[in-house]
Design an enzyme around this catalytic site. Structure first.
Site, mmCIF file in Angstrom:
data_model
loop_
_atom_site.group_PDB
_atom_site.id
_atom_site.type_symbol
_atom_site.label_atom_id
_atom_site.label_comp_id
_atom_site.label_asym_id
_atom_site.label_seq_id
_atom_site.Cartn_x
_atom_site.Cartn_y
_atom_site.Cartn_z
ATOM 1 C CG ASP A 53 -0.340 -0.287 2.535
ATOM 2 O OD1 ASP A 53 0.850 -0.247 2.726
ATOM 3 O OD2 ASP A 53 -1.181 -0.270 3.506
ATOM 4 C CB SER A 54 4.649 1.728 -0.201
ATOM 5 O OG SER A 54 4.839 0.646 -0.761
ATOM 6 C CG ASP A 92 0.295 -3.718 2.019
ATOM 7 O OD1 ASP A 92 0.436 -4.817 2.908
ATOM 8 O OD2 ASP A 92 1.295 -3.251 1.922
ATOM 9 C CE LYS A 122 3.341 -6.057 3.607
ATOM 10 N NZ LYS A 122 2.763 -4.799 4.436
ATOM 11 C CD GLU A 124 0.412 -1.536 7.870
ATOM 12 O OE1 GLU A 124 -0.097 -1.008 8.964
ATOM 13 O OE2 GLU A 124 0.898 -1.214 6.810
ATOM 14 C CD GLU A 191 7.753 -0.274 7.609
ATOM 15 O OE1 GLU A 191 6.744 -1.079 7.345
ATOM 16 O OE2 GLU A 191 8.111 0.845 7.152
HETATM 17 O O1 KIV Z 1 3.658 -1.287 1.630
HETATM 18 C C1 KIV Z 1 4.882 -1.512 1.903
HETATM 19 O O2 KIV Z 1 5.423 -1.241 0.781
HETATM 20 C C2 KIV Z 1 5.149 -2.307 2.695
HETATM 21 C C3 KIV Z 1 6.762 -2.574 2.879
HETATM 22 C C4 KIV Z 1 7.308 -1.308 3.389
HETATM 23 C C5 KIV Z 1 6.850 -3.791 3.831
HETATM 24 O O3 KIV Z 1 4.498 -2.542 3.618
#
Ligand code: KIV
Length: 273
Positions: A53-54, A92, A122, A124, A191
């Protein structure tokens, strides 16, 4: 290649990732959000591609990961999946699509898997999202956990500084890792936490632990691809190793193109019909 390598593997699976941890072969993971980049990353031989989600930051220019939607994540993920032939693709689940409601969590995970063709999701968090994790896993969807600095909770933390420096937070993180393992997660991302704590987690749980800013004594590493390539120059945390300076190369190429257009050098006769 030695027999202790997954380089000859045609398709990475959760089983292969577990074998890699068991025999001490480090797992490589990078983000990608679009077809062209994912194809290059996959061709390079990466083990896991994370459609993170980055994307909210590096693709859409938002300050945080919070605004990205489930539909947008599915769009990015399906572009990546179309490019990939070997890597294991993890997506994510975005903020607001799984927290506090396990039915919605399951629905979001199923939409990602069905509409993008990705291989896992994924999430969190630890104990507080256990019910959602269990429900997603019960539908047969592999789940990767994410502990430590969890950017979807940035407004709770207030800063992007190193997490779990205090004993109580470190203890909770270790407990959360055990919970995620017991639930059946296939891997955990850690992280920005102290390397000593990350080592302890990787030694405690039997599933692969992938670090970003968590030191070298974990089972694998992940970076955001734009940071590694030096496309984003404003983000330079201590944990980042920049492997290229693509921003300079791109600026030079774009500058040369502009110059050639303005001077009428481009296109020349050979470049015309
Ligand atoms: O969203 C992302 O890029 C991440 C990584 C930094 C692990 O969760």
């Amino acid at each position: 290649m030695s027999v202790h390598s997954s380089a000859s593997v045609k398709r990475i699976t959760t089983h292969i990732l577990q074998e890699m941890k068991n025999r001490g072969e480090k797992i490589s993971m990078l983000t990608a959000y679009d077809f062209s980049m994912a194809k290059i990353v996959d061709d390079a031989g990466i083990d896991i591609i994370l459609v993170g989600d980055s994307a909210s930051n590096v693709m859409a220019g938002h300050e945080t990961t919070l605004p990205i939607t489930l539909d947008q994540m599915i769009y990015h993920a399906s572009s990546v999946v179309r490019a990939v032939s070997r890597a294991f693709v993890v997506v994510d689940i975005p903020f607001g699509s799984y927290q506090g409601n396990s039915t919605e969590a399951l629905r979001s995970a199923i939409r990602i898997m069905k509409e993008s063709g990705a291989h896992a999701i994924k999430v969190e968090g630890g104990a507080e999202i256990k019910e959602s994790v269990v429900r997603i896993l019960s539908a047969g969807v592999p789940v990767m956990g994410h502990l430590g600095l969890t950017p979807q909770s940035i407004y709770k933390f207030g800063t992007y500084s190193v997490r779990a420096k205090e004993e109580s937070e470190a203890q909770k993180l270790l407990e959360d890792a055990k919970i995620l393992e017991e639930c059946g997660c296939f891997a955990i991302v850690l992280e920005k936490i102290p390397a000593k704590l990350a080592k302890k987690v990787a030694e405690t749980v039997s599933i692969p632990v992938i670090g970003i800013g968590a030191g070298g004594n974990v089972d694998g590493q992940v970076l955001v691809v734009h940071d590694l390539l030096g496309i984003t120059q404003e983000f330079k945390p201590r944990f980042l190793r920049q492997y290229a300076d693509l921003q300079s190369i791109m600026l030079e190429a774009f500058g040369n193109y502009i110059k050639d257009v303005k001077s009428r050098d481009f296109p020349n006769e050979k470049e015309s019909y």
